[in-house]
Motif scaffolding. Structure first.
Motif, PDB file in Angstrom:
ATOM      1  N   GLU A 237      53.691 107.021  72.009  1.00  0.00           N
ATOM      2  CA  GLU A 237      53.070 108.540  72.374  1.00  0.00           C
ATOM      3  C   GLU A 237      53.229 109.323  70.988  1.00  0.00           C
ATOM      4  N   MET A 238      52.624 109.696  71.092  1.00  0.00           N
ATOM      5  CA  MET A 238      52.773 110.832  69.481  1.00  0.00           C
ATOM      6  C   MET A 238      54.115 111.263  69.537  1.00  0.00           C
ATOM      7  N   LEU A 239      55.464 111.709  69.099  1.00  0.00           N
ATOM      8  CA  LEU A 239      56.148 112.425  69.801  1.00  0.00           C
ATOM      9  C   LEU A 239      56.459 113.738  68.357  1.00  0.00           C
ATOM     10  N   SER A 240      56.452 114.939  68.128  1.00  0.00           N
ATOM     11  CA  SER A 240      56.826 116.092  67.330  1.00  0.00           C
ATOM     12  C   SER A 240      58.578 116.531  67.774  1.00  0.00           C
ATOM     13  N   GLN A 241      59.184 117.615  66.412  1.00  0.00           N
ATOM     14  CA  GLN A 241      60.399 118.146  66.070  1.00  0.00           C
ATOM     15  C   GLN A 241      59.651 119.030  65.238  1.00  0.00           C
ATOM     16  N   SER A 242      61.180 119.858  65.246  1.00  0.00           N
ATOM     17  CA  SER A 242      60.278 120.555  63.693  1.00  0.00           C
ATOM     18  C   SER A 242      61.489 120.038  62.682  1.00  0.00           C
ATOM     19  N   VAL A 243      60.590 120.976  62.257  1.00  0.00           N
ATOM     20  CA  VAL A 243      61.345 119.981  60.214  1.00  0.00           C
ATOM     21  C   VAL A 243      61.819 121.988  59.701  1.00  0.00           C
ATOM     22  N   PRO A 244      62.360 121.691  59.294  1.00  0.00           N
ATOM     23  CA  PRO A 244      62.253 123.049  58.710  1.00  0.00           C
ATOM     24  C   PRO A 244      62.314 122.933  56.822  1.00  0.00           C
ATOM     25  N   ALA A 245      61.678 123.602  56.504  1.00  0.00           N
ATOM     26  CA  ALA A 245      61.503 124.156  54.305  1.00  0.00           C
ATOM     27  C   ALA A 245      62.417 125.223  54.332  1.00  0.00           C
ATOM     28  N   ILE A 246      63.399 124.620  53.743  1.00  0.00           N
ATOM     29  CA  ILE A 246      64.113 125.992  53.291  1.00  0.00           C
ATOM     30  C   ILE A 246      64.372 126.635  52.064  1.00  0.00           C
ATOM     31  N   ALA A 247      63.522 127.562  51.712  1.00  0.00           N
ATOM     32  CA  ALA A 247      63.629 128.390  50.702  1.00  0.00           C
ATOM     33  C   ALA A 247      64.563 128.006  49.382  1.00  0.00           C
ATOM     34  N   GLY A 248      64.166 126.992  48.180  1.00  0.00           N
ATOM     35  CA  GLY A 248      64.982 127.241  47.419  1.00  0.00           C
ATOM     36  C   GLY A 248      65.487 125.648  47.682  1.00  0.00           C
ATOM     37  N   ARG A 249      64.898 124.923  48.864  1.00  0.00           N
ATOM     38  CA  ARG A 249      65.888 124.123  48.849  1.00  0.00           C
ATOM     39  C   ARG A 249      64.382 122.870  49.052  1.00  0.00           C
ATOM     40  N   LYS A 250      65.384 121.460  49.291  1.00  0.00           N
ATOM     41  CA  LYS A 250      64.301 120.448  49.698  1.00  0.00           C
ATOM     42  C   LYS A 250      65.339 119.509  51.006  1.00  0.00           C
ATOM     43  N   THR A 251      64.358 119.755  51.869  1.00  0.00           N
ATOM     44  CA  THR A 251      64.726 119.092  53.677  1.00  0.00           C
ATOM     45  C   THR A 251      64.175 117.820  53.090  1.00  0.00           C
ATOM     46  N   ILE A 252      65.349 116.715  53.723  1.00  0.00           N
ATOM     47  CA  ILE A 252      65.139 115.078  53.262  1.00  0.00           C
ATOM     48  C   ILE A 252      64.902 115.020  54.764  1.00  0.00           C
ATOM     49  N   LEU A 253      64.157 114.289  55.148  1.00  0.00           N
ATOM     50  CA  LEU A 253      64.146 113.430  56.470  1.00  0.00           C
ATOM     51  C   LEU A 253      64.209 112.011  56.365  1.00  0.00           C
ATOM     52  N   PHE A 254      65.289 111.419  57.306  1.00  0.00           N
ATOM     53  CA  PHE A 254      65.025 110.140  57.373  1.00  0.00           C
ATOM     54  C   PHE A 254      64.753 109.469  58.661  1.00  0.00           C
ATOM     55  N   LEU A 255      64.032 108.364  58.549  1.00  0.00           N
ATOM     56  CA  LEU A 255      63.172 107.506  60.136  1.00  0.00           C
ATOM     57  C   LEU A 255      63.303 106.320  59.621  1.00  0.00           C
ATOM     58  N   ARG A 256      63.205 105.672  60.862  1.00  0.00           N
ATOM     59  CA  ARG A 256      64.281 104.778  61.547  1.00  0.00           C
ATOM     60  C   ARG A 256      62.650 103.874  62.183  1.00  0.00           C
ATOM     61  N   GLN A 257      62.048 102.752  61.290  1.00  0.00           N
ATOM     62  CA  GLN A 257      61.197 102.516  62.467  1.00  0.00           C
ATOM     63  C   GLN A 257      61.646 101.596  62.610  1.00  0.00           C
ATOM     64  N   GLY A 258      61.044 100.954  64.553  1.00  0.00           N
ATOM     65  CA  GLY A 258      61.320 100.232  65.443  1.00  0.00           C
ATOM     66  C   GLY A 258      60.932  99.719  66.583  1.00  0.00           C
ATOM     67  N   GLU A 259      60.835  98.564  66.828  1.00  0.00           N
ATOM     68  CA  GLU A 259      60.294  98.425  68.246  1.00  0.00           C
ATOM     69  C   GLU A 259      60.763  98.679  69.494  1.00  0.00           C
ATOM     70  N   GLY A 260      59.394  99.107  70.543  1.00  0.00           N
ATOM     71  CA  GLY A 260      59.897  98.441  72.274  1.00  0.00           C
ATOM     72  C   GLY A 260      59.286  98.071  72.786  1.00  0.00           C
ATOM     73  N   HIS A 261      59.447  98.010  74.097  1.00  0.00           N
ATOM     74  CA  HIS A 261      58.459  96.938  75.171  1.00  0.00           C
ATOM     75  C   HIS A 261      58.579  98.111  76.495  1.00  0.00           C
ATOM     76  N   VAL A 262      57.225  97.952  76.417  1.00  0.00           N
ATOM     77  CA  VAL A 262      56.674  98.956  77.309  1.00  0.00           C
ATOM     78  C   VAL A 262      56.180  98.503  79.079  1.00  0.00           C
TER      79      VAL A 262
END
Length: 656
Positions: free
Chosen positions: A185-210
């Motif tokens: 399924e597609m998922l969503s979450q909020s990510v801030p982009a703060i003035a004068g800064r660089k937001t860095i989001l570290f994601l991990r790929q995995g495997e699921g069994h449904v």
């Protein structure tokens, strides 16, 4: 004499902008969308109400065709006049049009005041091509931001340790990140982009069994996606290289783990570094979250001091740490800071016995704990949590991925179909719901489970709310606390709970009246179908976000029957769309029925409708597009229609 022609788009009026085009005498004006579909035409002066986006203008005379590409913004007028007749050839004009479209639809390779960088940890087998990582403006329809390919390449040249998946140059604000999870399924979450800064989001790929249903059996599906619970998010000054995130990321990982597992790693040295003025504001947010979470469980937020047992010492200890948490989130916020700062600031004020009203939130919080505190704040300001696409997705489809607030956008497809019936307030309505449900239980007799059978025939949301209310009330909860505890259990705002409680009360009273009058239990369910013989139900779900897709044959017309959809506005909420489905028969079909199957977020999602002459129709309210299935048992015929690709579908249906 000036001739003026006006045309109106089929989109909701609140989403439209106005394009006013002036042409030379004797010229024809044509407006095309990005897919080169004709949206309107006229002469001399053309006024057109359009959905926001890019449009191509053609001015045609006997000698030449002139072109321009413009952007239309919601709620604004765009005036365009025909340029002087050029001497260019048609091939040159076509090339110019393509270049203009490309330039305008590019994202953010221009510096806009903030950056969002996506880092992706992938297994040795490599990155899946189906992760669907995209960045959207929160709660706004339209195309996703595009990554700066050059910036990604440049960053990769400078570091081999960071697997960079995307670099987005955006205006400061809070954005909605979308990706495929390990359930498909597609998922969503909020990510801030703060003035004068660089937001860095570290994601991990995995495997699921449904496990998915395939007729009478279950089969295992394997999906490759993002594990949201393992994400890490930090920010660094805009001028620093991406590699500078590593030290702050280590600290963030510790605090996020504390938040997810109700632990604390806060000691004197760590608190001093976090309280420094130049510390990453997101680290301050995480630390404040740890402090508040520990205090609300009567646990010490620090490793250096045990939680006091004496009442006076405990009160002083709590106040001291609440003020420290308050200082972490009370600084004047820059543009782009997540709403969690507002939510936690209000939470600190409440615990310090200071009244502070929760303001209207512009986007869902980043943290799961902040959402819980926002729900509490919605009781003092019911409008603090808007009825928007993202907030509705959170309330209907939150995913347990602590410490992050993550939700399924597809959970917001169904719109409300009824209004609250009870005229009382939330406290009174829930109290009446408990009384009616209790009466239903007593009618089943002592120790009987019949009342649960009765509730099972109600809409799932009403049944769930009635069960939750009676369980919370059984703990001798006061009427005021009942509403807050039910909202916390169901993770919905005060306003949403008020609406759901009104509907649940009406449904339970209906069941109660049916039992009192001897009405068969099956009739309480109304038009809901029983077990269906539709072959589609024996086929496994291939698209988790659109479960009916490719299961009903893929055709809207078959065996003398045709499925159509038309759309209209909803007065109560302009963000919703009224959908009218019709099945047309090429011959009289009296005595036949059509079984309609909707997205699984609808309750009910399977309805039987008899034909009236040659037509069977179903009307409902939707909040996004999905695939509809129809089964005609008398003809052994399946029909399928994707609402999002239906001609004249409004933007809410096309893009959500």
């Amino acid at each position: 004499m000036v001739m003026m022609e006006t045309a109106v788009s089929t989109s909701d009026a609140s989403e439209l902008g106005t394009l006013i085009v002036k042409g030379h005498p004797g010229s024809e004006i044509r407006i095309l969308d990005q897919n080169f579909g004709l949206r309107g035409k006229g002469t001399v002066l053309l006024r057109l109400d359009l959905a926001p986006g890019l449009y191509i203008i053609n001015w045609k005379t006997a000698e030449v065709i002139q072109k321009d590409v413009v952007r239309v913004n919601a709620g604004r007028e765009r005036h365009v006049e025909a340029p002087p007749p050029p001497a260019a050839t048609s091939s040159e004009l076509a090339a110019e049009t393509t270049a203009a479209l490309t330039d305008l639809s590019r994202p953010s390779e221009i510096r806009r005041g903030a950056d969002v960088v996506i880092l992706l940890d992938v297994p040795p087998a490599g990155r899946s091509p189906e992760l669907g990582i995209r960045l959207f403006a929160a709660d706004k329809l339209g195309t996703a931001m595009r990554s700066d390919v050059g910036a990604v390449r440049e960053a990769r040249d400078h570091t081999s340790d960071d697997p960079i998946a995307g670099v987005y140059h955006v205006a400061p604000g809070v954005y909605r990140l979308q990706y495929r999870g390990m359930t498909g399924e597609m998922l969503s979450q909020s990510v801030p982009a703060i003035a004068g800064r660089k937001t860095i989001l570290f994601l991990r790929q995995g495997e699921g069994h449904v496990l998915v249903s395939a007729g009478e059996t279950l089969e295992t599906r394997t999906y490759v996606g993002i594990d949201p619970g393992l994400a890490t998010m930090v920010s660094i000054p805009a001028g620093q290289p991406i590699a500078a995130h590593r030290e702050v990321t280590r600290t963030a990982s510790i605090l996020l783990s504390d938040l997810a597992n109700n632990r604390t790693s806060l000691g004197k040295d760590l608190m001093q570094s976090i309280e420094r003025a130049d510390c990453d504001p997101l680290l301050k947010l995480y630390a404040a979250g740890v402090i508040l979470s520990r205090l609300e469980r009567d646990m010490s937020p620090t490793l250096d001091q045990a939680y006091p047992t004496k009442r006076t010492e405990r009160r002083i200890f709590q106040a001291d740490w609440l003020r420290r948490a308050q200082r972490l989130v009370i600084r004047r916020a820059r543009k782009g800071w997540p709403v969690d700062f507002l939510v936690m600031r209000r939470r600190c004020a409440e615990d310090l016995r200071s009244r502070e009203k929760l303001p209207v939130l512009e986007s869902p919080p980043v943290l799961q704990a902040s959402w819980r505190w926002a729900i509490n704040g919605s009781f003092s300001n019911p409008r603090a949590i808007p009825e928007s696409f993202s907030f509705r997705g959170v309330e209907q489809g939150a995913v347990n991925a602590p410490p992050w607030l993550v939700w399924r956008p597809a959970a917001a497809k169904a719109g409300a179909t009824t209004q609250p019936v009870s005229s009382g307030g939330l406290v009174e309505t829930l109290d009446r719901l408990v009384v009616s449900t209790s009466a239903l239980i007593k009618m089943g007799g002592s120790g009987s489970e019949r009342w649960q059978d009765l509730l099972a025939f109600l809409p799932a949301e009403s049944s769930s709310l009635a069960n939750t209310a009676i369980q919370v009330a059984s703990q001798n909860t006061s009427p005021r606390d009942l509403s807050r505890q039910v909202a916390d259990t169901m993770q919905v705002s005060a306003r949403t709970l008020r609406s759901a409680a009104g509907q649940a009360l009406a449904d339970v009273d209906k069941a109660l009246n049916a039992v009192q009058t001897g009405q068969p239990i099956e009739e309480i369910a109304g038009p809901i179908a029983g077990r269906s013989s539709a072959p589609a139900l024996n086929r496994p779900v291939s698209y988790p976000d659109d479960p009916l897709r490719a299961r009903f044959g893929g055709k809207a017309s078959a065996n003398g029957a045709r499925l159509t959809a038309t759309f209209g506005p909803v007065k109560q909420n302009k963000a919703w769309v009224q959908v009218l489905l019709k099945v047309f028969s090429d011959r009289p079909a009296n005595g036949e029925v059509a079984e309609f199957f909707l997205h699984d977020t609808f309750d009910p999602d399977h309805l039987i409708v008899p034909f009236d002459g040659k037509v069977a129709q179903l009307k409902f309210v939707a909040y996004g597009g999905f695939t509809v299935g129809v089964w005609l048992p008398s003809r052994l015929t399946e029909l399928e229609l994707d609402l999002s690709t239906t001609p004249k579908a409004p933007s809410v249906i096309r893009n959500r």
